[in-house]
Design an enzyme around this catalytic site. Structure first.
Site, short mmCIF file in Angstrom:
data_model
loop_
_atom_site.label_atom_id
_atom_site.label_comp_id
_atom_site.label_asym_id
_atom_site.label_seq_id
_atom_site.Cartn_x
_atom_site.Cartn_y
_atom_site.Cartn_z
N VAL A 58 0.88 -1.16 0.00
CA VAL A 58 0.00 0.00 0.00
C VAL A 58 0.92 1.21 0.00
O VAL A 58 1.70 1.41 0.94
CB VAL A 58 -0.93 0.01 1.23
N SER A 59 0.88 1.99 -1.07
CA SER A 59 1.81 3.10 -1.24
C SER A 59 1.68 4.10 -0.11
O SER A 59 0.65 4.20 0.56
CB SER A 59 1.57 3.80 -2.57
#
Length: 399
Positions: A58-59
């Site tokens: 998840v950036s």
């Protein structure tokens, strides 16, 4: 988190700030502590390969915010996300609204299954999750007003361009000479041009779009040069004994502060020297590479028998940039790199960025702009620096 993102400049608009408020990140990072899920600069690793390297993340909020600003998603739009995780697709769905449409695609069935489960639980059932190799886009739902790529891309497949709607926009973290920048691309005639770019990092793309580059070992692999687009020249460089030669040190008289980004300097070196690569070394090689009190960066340039790399030495006023080099042509290579450090300082420090454009693979050379051209498998990339005038910088050491 949102206040920090605004201070960083990653969030500039009220709509992007509001979507961060509306979509709780911790729903999409199960098992991660709240302070980790909401840390502005931190990605959350969700899956690793056999060697322990992250292959699904998840950036970071900083990167998500910056790319959503680049995309400028409006209500009613059709949007495609390449590289699933869940939270970014949910944010895109919130931005498109009930009249819009969001498709998210990933090659990994574990990733798509998790994304489907988390999106449903969070109330974003209308997001369509597709299991496929995104090298072909998702033609059954095309065309798209916006395409956001959330994995590191080495190439631009024609399908991504073909599936853009008229007036559409592609936001993609594109790797060029080992450096990754998120490009905001729009169509102009038969090619795409960048409206903005920002430094970033992503896990590498899998499937047909994967590219591992080339590794050149030095001193039995205790140090190595990594080349993103093949060897710098027709033949593989021979650098195995280079570290056993006398080191050449050259200094630029250019000072930098501790928090200053060297992104544009690295890009300047990458677009100037055909042998640009990245240097990696074991810790026991550090005394050979730099003296105590100095640091070295991974930006490096190779000739067939010599190589050089960017360094800095600390002083009371900051750090002075320089170059260390090994091999028969170390002196010439070090001096050439120092000259480019000074060009960056005088002309490009703090901007302007170069212009990026993506061209069809069969575009003739005489139709391309001046500057560096990088040939990929399915496209050609041009990088052109705008003309500037010399300007003094306050961090310079008086000459």
């Amino acid at each position: 988190m949102i206040r920090a993102l605004r201070e960083m400049g990653a969030v500039r608009s009220d709509r992007v700030a509001e979507v961060f408020r509306a979509v709780p990140r911790h729903w999409f990072t199960p098992g991660a502590p709240l302070d980790k899920a909401y840390a502005p600069r931190d990605a959350v690793h969700m899956k690793h390969d056999e060697q322990g390297r992250p292959i699904s993340t998840v950036s970071s909020p900083q990167l998500q915010g910056s790319m959503l600003e680049q995309a400028d998603i409006q209500p009613g739009m059709s949007a495609l996300e390449i590289g699933s995780g869940g939270v970014n697709a949910a944010m895109m769905s919130w931005l498109t609204g009930p009249e819009g449409r969001v498709v998210t695609v990933d090659i990994d069935p574990d990733v798509t299954a998790r994304a489907r489960q988390l999106l449903d639980a969070a109330g974003y059932q209308r997001v369509q999750v597709v299991l496929a190799d995104a090298d072909n886009g998702v033609p059954e739902h095309a065309s798209y007003d916006r395409i956001i790529v959330t994995v590191g891309a080495w190439d631009i497949p024609p399908a991504w361009v073909e599936q853009l709607a008229p007036g559409g926009r592609l936001v993609v973290p594109l790797r060029m000479r080992g450096l990754t920048r998120s490009l905001e691309l729009v169509r102009e005639g038969n090619h795409l041009v960048s409206r903005s770019s920002l430094m970033c990092g992503f896990v590498a793309m899998q499937g047909a779009g994967a590219n591992g580059g080339q590794m050149l070992p030095i001193r039995d692999g205790k140090a190595e040069l990594q080349f993103d687009d093949g060897w710098p020249g027709p033949e593989r460089p021979a650098l195995e004994g280079a570290l056993d030669t006398s080191r050449v040190d050259a200094w630029s008289a250019v000072m930098v502060g501790g928090m200053e980004s060297l992104d544009l300097l690295q890009l300047r070196l990458a677009t100037t020297f055909s042998g640009f690569g990245r240097l990696a070394a074991d810790e026991d090689q550090r005394p050979v590479l730099v003296e105590q009190g100095c640091i070295f960066f991974d930006s490096a340039v190779a000739l067939p028998d010599s190589f050089a790399y960017l360094v800095a030495r600390r002083s009371a006023g900051g750090s002075e940039l320089g170059v260390h080099a090994f091999g028969p042509h170390a002196q010439d290579l070090a001096e050439a790199m120092v000259e480019q450090i000074q060009v960056w300082d005088q002309r490009y420090r703090g901007g302007p960025d170069p212009d990026f454009a993506i061209w069809p693979r069969d575009t003739p050379d005489d139709e391309l702009p001046d500057g560096l051209v990088i040939d990929k498998r399915r496209c050609r990339i041009s990088i052109s620096w705008p003309p500037t005038t010399n300007r003094p910088h306050p961090h310079n050491i008086p000459k």
